[in-house]
Design a protein around this motif. Structure first.
Motif: not given
Length: 516
Positions: A350-362
């Protein structure tokens, strides 16, 4: 800096190696920890159990000096310890292996392990030969077979996990925190890690072990503490608790069925894969998935399971073979094309290929549907998207102060739920789930399994990749087993068990290019 050096602390006397007393930590809109306690005996493994969002990782970050508690204190060898940062904790003898790996991909393994502690030449430069030798000696001691000169970016997730473990051990710390250390490891690698832990226990070290895998807890833990909703609930010797008692303490209710697999009508073939290959990675992959069917894919790390999923989704287009959807052969050369064909892929990392960690949940949840399905002319129907995302948050029980919260501030399990919500918003006909419950607590696992079964009942064709054999066995209608890029067998639900799956997963014999 820490108020005491590790040498001074080691001379202090206390029944407990480490204590956390009445710790409280709040974030805007959230009480993460509410006057909790923890006591670690020397030479023991202390398992920390709780649902995602229970406060486990927050407490560990306080012990590791990443967070400063609002109230309460940390004691080492009975003496109060003031930690103003991670370096203070390391100097005091506390090291942590994080759930989300924090290695630098373009540096070598050796450079990652000894960063800020590199051996120097007489001229003040890094002595690379000594650095290599020091790393190799550490690996020999731990039984790790990796090249110290290899760049981290070339390692598998499992390889990176072993580097993190070696790095933590290299500090010779008195307290070692392990947050989901086996999430990416094979059974053989887990057994290897447990041998390392046994050696550390014999040296009098204290191990704080966070996991959602109940079998691991009873295999290695001496003591167990349970947290729920930021509060300390209970501590007891592992020998005095059962898995059902732990689950009830964690979730505050009975979890009656971990694998709520429902019998649903199996329809016609939705996805047909014939002789699919990706040069140098996998070959001769053939299978069908029908409407309402859950096809589990099992295999050891390196078997090619994830690569097949990424090829189906157009991340790495196939070099040969065919993919057909509802009988029509299609060319999928990008994720966008895959989505237009009704595919969705929940990725393994999820960290490398799923999430945009600096963006919001929405923003993380809505991003897959902004271009297709939620627009009117040139404008995004933001109100409609917000409503749908709020509904998905409620259905998946995502714990977040609000939808504008930065997703990097959520627990790993809640991040995973957001990703699942992202792909459900696309209303997929073919849902590919790669390790869907990795890092998810037992209560949330049961909920996600129920959701997967519900989607199958609605006619979605589901492909589920998992390293947890109970999950594969409990949720699959059929199981495809892979070994080193080849299919070695198919098992129906009624005939599958852990033994015959592992036999096929370890077998070099591939099947002909058909599953019929």
């Amino acid at each position: 800096m820490a108020t005491m050096t590790a040498e001074k602390l080691s001379t202090a006397t206390s029944e407990y190696l480490l204590e956390v007393v009445d710790a409280r930590k709040t974030f805007p809109g959230v009480v993460a920890l509410d006057n909790v306690q923890l006591k670690i005996r020397p030479g023991t493994v202390h398992a920390l159990m709780g649902e995602n969002g229970a406060g486990k990782s927050t407490l560990m970050k306080i012990i590791a000096g990443i967070y400063i508690p609002d109230l309460g204190e940390v004691r080492l060898h009975g003496e109060p310890l003031q930690l103003n940062g991670p370096l203070d904790a390391l100097e005091a003898g506390i090291a942590m292996i994080h759930q989300e790996l924090n290695l630098m991909p373009y540096m070598t393994i050796a450079e990652n392990i000894w960063i800020r502690r590199e051996p120097l030449t007489a001229f003040g430069l890094v002595d690379h030969n000594a650095l290599y030798d020091k790393t190799q000696a550490l690996f020999d001691r731990l039984g790790i077979e990796l090249d110290p000169d290899m760049e981290v970016r070339h390692l598998t997730v499992a390889g990176r996990q072993m580097v993190e473990i070696a790095k933590a051990v290299s500090y010779e710390s008195d307290v070692l925190i392990m947050d989901e250390p086996t999430s990416a490891l094979t059974d053989r690698e887990v057994a290897h890690l447990f041998r390392i832990i046994a050696d550390l226990k014999a040296q009098g070290k204290g191990i704080i072990y966070i996991t959602h895998k109940m079998d691991e807890v009873f295999e290695i833990a001496d003591d167990i503490s349970v947290f729920r909703d930021g509060q300390f609930i209970h501590t007891a010797p592992a020998s005095e608790l059962t898995s059902n008692e732990i689950i009830k303490l964690m979730v505050g209710r009975e979890v009656n069925q971990m694998f709520p697999k429902e019998e649903v009508p199996i329809g016609g073939v939705v996805l047909s894969v014939k002789s699919l290959a990706l040069d140098g990675v996998f070959e001769n992959i053939s299978f069908d998935v029908r409407a309402g069917e859950i096809l589990g894919i099992a295999g050891l790390v390196g078997s090619g399971r994830t690569n097949v999923a990424e090829t189906l989704f157009g991340v790495t287009p196939a070099t040969s073979g065919t993919i057909s959807i509802h009988g029509e052969e299609v060319a999928i050369t990008s994720p966008h094309q895959a989505m237009l064909r009704g595919l969705a892929l929940l990725t393994e990392d999820r960290k490398e290929t799923g999430l945009f960690l600096n963006l919001s949940v929405l923003e993380n949840m809505e991003i897959a549907v902004l271009r297709d399905g939620y627009t009117k002319g040139a404008f995004v129907e933001q109100g409609r998207i917000d409503h749908e995302c709020d509904g998905m948050k409620a259905m998946l029980r995502v714990k977040t102060p609000d939808m504008e919260e930065r997703i990097g501030n959520l627990s790993g399990g809640n991040q995973q739920k957001v990703l699942i919500g992202r792909w459900l918003l696309t209303k997929p006909r073919i849902l590919i789930l790669d390790e869907p419950t990795r890092g998810i607590d037992v209560g949330a696992k049961a909920e996600i399994h129920k959701l997967i079964s519900k989607l199958a009942g609605e006619g979605v064709a589901v492909i589920m990749i998992s390293s947890e054999l109970p999950e594969v066995l409990g949720m699959s209608d059929r199981i495809m087993v892979m070994h080193e890029g080849k299919v070695t067998g198919f098992l129906d639900r009624g005939e599958a068990n852990q033994v015959n799956i592992m036999e096929l997963a370890s077998s070099p014999v591939e099947l002909p290019a058909t599953d019929d």
